[in-house]
Design an enzyme around this catalytic site. Structure first.
Site, mmCIF file in Angstrom:
data_model
loop_
_atom_site.group_PDB
_atom_site.id
_atom_site.type_symbol
_atom_site.label_atom_id
_atom_site.label_comp_id
_atom_site.label_asym_id
_atom_site.label_seq_id
_atom_site.Cartn_x
_atom_site.Cartn_y
_atom_site.Cartn_z
ATOM 1 N N HIS A 168 -105.312 64.634 -56.263
ATOM 2 C CA HIS A 168 -105.394 63.631 -57.324
ATOM 3 C C HIS A 168 -104.500 62.464 -56.922
ATOM 4 O O HIS A 168 -103.296 62.629 -56.720
ATOM 5 C CB HIS A 168 -104.944 64.204 -58.667
ATOM 6 C CG HIS A 168 -105.036 63.204 -59.790
ATOM 7 N ND1 HIS A 168 -106.159 63.080 -60.588
ATOM 8 C CD2 HIS A 168 -104.158 62.275 -60.226
ATOM 9 C CE1 HIS A 168 -105.962 62.125 -61.472
ATOM 10 N NE2 HIS A 168 -104.759 61.622 -61.279
ATOM 11 N N CYS A 169 -105.102 61.286 -56.801
ATOM 12 C CA CYS A 169 -104.373 60.109 -56.334
ATOM 13 C C CYS A 169 -104.110 59.174 -57.511
ATOM 14 O O CYS A 169 -105.051 58.559 -58.033
ATOM 15 C CB CYS A 169 -105.167 59.392 -55.245
ATOM 16 S SG CYS A 169 -104.308 57.953 -54.569
ATOM 17 N N PRO A 170 -102.860 59.035 -57.959
ATOM 18 C CA PRO A 170 -102.588 58.097 -59.066
ATOM 19 C C PRO A 170 -102.763 56.635 -58.675
ATOM 20 O O PRO A 170 -102.981 55.794 -59.547
ATOM 21 C CB PRO A 170 -101.133 58.412 -59.431
ATOM 22 C CG PRO A 170 -100.538 58.994 -58.181
ATOM 23 C CD PRO A 170 -101.644 59.725 -57.498
#
Length: 385
Positions: A168-170
């Site tokens: 998961h890439c913010p």
């Protein structure tokens, strides 16, 4: 005349989907709820490129070549397109099991494991699956009530199981999975090239100005539209942003290039799935860098299985005022009219079964009949004859 109309309200499936996602443009755009860092990413890219195109590009296009701003614009547009494609798309979310499906899976698990004595821990819910002559374990997700496909994992931030989950890439405001990994890789690759490009030509700009008017005069030079701020201060700001971005973005690009060459995900690399004590080989690798890169970056893109723009219909009844047209089979009920009074009509429309017309006054000793029904003689009438 009052009319009751049963209307059907159109509800899209994305409005009822579980998980912690936000949707825009009638379900066409799908993102995570935490989007603050994504807006920071947009601000840094747009701000740095705006300063570069506003000040350095004009000077470099005249002194060196007009191709400099053109190539920078191409890199900028490509980086923005791949960023938005990564952020706004479905990463490969797997739908949760319906109640009937979940109950069937529970029955299968109970039939396989048998009854577990009270107080004893039940065995892990795992299925064995063979890929390229190697056993791969399929784990059960207690949230989605499904056995996850190979390489899938449950994202704790978005609360969804994602197929071929990478991470998961913010910074992009979304999960990175099977359906958007190639766009994520192209984004960080193009952003690395754009950062190196701007960083290099900022230094070239300061060097050319220093050769003409000296380094100290270059520091004191101010642009015409911003007399209170030194032009070199803006250039130094761009250089600092590019310098700190360079290490992280270029390093991230190199790491994902290594993963693509091995046909491996970040999640598998962190867990050590194929490099643990057992030294199990990666069953998804073709043993060839070119084949692995072609599969990850050029393979067919699977469609979304969410069907988030599918239609769910819900009925709701609304009352409207208007004229009610009467067909040839509709009988107008008798009504007594007084002098100077107009006759009042009532009509009911329904989508299910047409309701019979009801008059203001009921006929004594006679059963009301539906439109088109033949009258039934009463027993009294037969005796009278």
């Amino acid at each position: 005349m009052s009319v009751m109309v049963a209307r059907k309200k159109v509800v899209r499936k994305w409005e009822k989907l579980p998980g912690r996602n936000t949707f825009c443009c009638d379900g066409r755009i799908m993102m995570a709820r935490q989007k603050g860092i994504f807006y920071l990413t947009l601000f840094l890219i747009l701000g740095t490129c705006a300063l570069f195109f506003a000040f350095e590009c004009r000077y470099l296009a005249v002194q060196l070549s007009p191709a400099i701003p053109v190539f920078a614009a191409v890199l900028f547009l490509f980086a923005m397109a791949t960023l938005l494609r990564t952020s706004f798309s479905d990463p490969g979310v797997i739908p949760r099991a319906l109640p009937d499906e979940a109950a069937f899976i529970e029955m299968e698990i109970e039939a396989t494991n048998g009854t577990v004595p009270q107080g004893q821990r039940p065995p892990p819910r795992i299925k064995n699956f063979q890929i390229n002559n190697q056993i791969v374990k399929l784990k059960y997700c207690y949230t989605c009530k499904i056995f996850r496909p190979p390489r899938a994992s449950h994202c704790s931030i978005c609360d969804n199981c994602v197929e071929r989950f990478d991470h998961h890439c913010p910074w992009v405001g979304n999960c990175v999975g099977k359906r958007n990994y190639r766009y994520f890789y192209l984004f960080i690759l193009s952003l690395s090239l754009l950062t190196i490009y701007i960083f290099t030509f900022n230094i070239v700009y300061v060097a050319l100005k220093s050769l003409k008017i000296g380094f100290l005069n270059t520091l004191k030079e101010t642009p015409g539209t911003y007399p209170s701020m030194s032009l070199t201060v803006l250039t130094v700001l761009e250089v600092l942003i590019c310098f700190f971005t360079l290490w992280s973005v270029v390093g991230l690009t190199g790491f994902h290039t290594f993963l693509v060459a091995l046909n491996q995900t970040t999640n598998e690399d962190i867990k050590g799935s194929w490099t643990g004590k057992n030294r199990v080989q990666n069953p998804y690798s073709h043993g060839n860098i070119v084949k692995n890169c072609c599969e990850v970056l050029c393979g067919p893109l699977p469609p979304s299985v969410l069907d988030r723009r599918g239609i769910l219909q819900q009925e709701e009844s609304t009352a409207q005022e208007g004229s009610c047209p009467q067909g040839p089979g509709t009988q107008e009920p008798p009504a007594t009219q007084g002098p100077g009074q107009a006759q009042e009509g009532h009509c009911v429309l329904s989508l299910q079964v047409p309701a019979p017309a009801v008059g203001d006054t009921e006929m004594p000793e006679e059963k009301q009949r539906m439109p088109g029904e033949l009258p039934v003689p009463s027993p009294d009438a037969g005796r009278a004859e």
